[in-house]
Design a protein around this motif. Sequence first.
Motif, short mmCIF file in Angstrom:
data_model
loop_
_atom_site.label_atom_id
_atom_site.label_comp_id
_atom_site.label_asym_id
_atom_site.label_seq_id
_atom_site.Cartn_x
_atom_site.Cartn_y
_atom_site.Cartn_z
N GLU A 1 62.73 69.08 66.96
CA GLU A 1 61.96 70.16 66.37
C GLU A 1 61.23 69.70 65.13
OE1 GLU A 1 62.93 74.31 64.26
OE2 GLU A 1 63.88 73.98 66.20
N SER A 2 61.88 68.91 64.27
CA SER A 2 61.21 68.44 63.06
C SER A 2 60.12 67.44 63.39
CB SER A 2 62.23 67.82 62.09
OG SER A 2 62.82 66.67 62.68
N ALA A 3 60.27 66.71 64.51
CA ALA A 3 59.22 65.78 64.93
C ALA A 3 57.97 66.55 65.34
CB ALA A 3 59.72 64.91 66.08
N ALA A 4 58.16 67.69 65.98
CA ALA A 4 57.00 68.49 66.38
C ALA A 4 56.25 69.00 65.15
CB ALA A 4 57.45 69.66 67.25
N TRP A 5 56.99 69.40 64.12
CA TRP A 5 56.35 69.84 62.88
C TRP A 5 55.60 68.70 62.22
CZ3 TRP A 5 55.39 74.56 61.29
CH2 TRP A 5 56.15 75.61 61.82
N ALA A 6 56.20 67.51 62.25
CA ALA A 6 55.55 66.34 61.65
C ALA A 6 54.27 66.00 62.39
CB ALA A 6 56.51 65.16 61.64
N VAL A 7 54.32 66.05 63.71
CA VAL A 7 53.12 65.77 64.51
C VAL A 7 52.05 66.83 64.23
CG1 VAL A 7 52.20 65.69 66.86
CG2 VAL A 7 54.32 64.49 66.31
N GLY A 8 52.45 68.09 64.19
CA GLY A 8 51.50 69.17 63.89
C GLY A 8 50.87 69.01 62.52
N ALA A 9 51.67 68.68 61.53
CA ALA A 9 51.15 68.49 60.17
C ALA A 9 50.21 67.29 60.13
CB ALA A 9 52.30 68.30 59.19
#
Length: 125
Positions: A1-9
């Motif tokens: 989940e945190s990887a998805a946020w990092a990719v989105g950011a």
Amino acid sequence: ESAAWAVGAGLLGMGLIGLLMFVGFYFSNTIAVIEKQGVLQSLRKSMSMGKQHFVDVTGLSIISLFLALISMYLAFSIANLGAGVVYGLVFIGLRLVTVVLYTFQYVLSPVLYFQLHHSSSARKK
């Protein structure tokens, strides 16, 4: 989940940097041709004009980007039609849309350049 946020950011950050570069270099072709300046000089002046008229150029840049995305969407959506008359008609229609979009982009930039350049000259007098 945190990887998805990092990719989105990361994607959002890259998009913002790309938009700022597009705004900064919006007038570079026009300046290079009309004022007969070199590459670096036209990039510097374009960046300066982009900063001075950030709101106008950003709005036009977003419109141009939106129109280009529509054209790309249409190009990818006709791939499922297969060969035939419908494909040919859609392809010709897409080419016409692309011509209109690029004409819009390449006419609008010099027109805006002349308006901004004229208003800047008038303010100096």
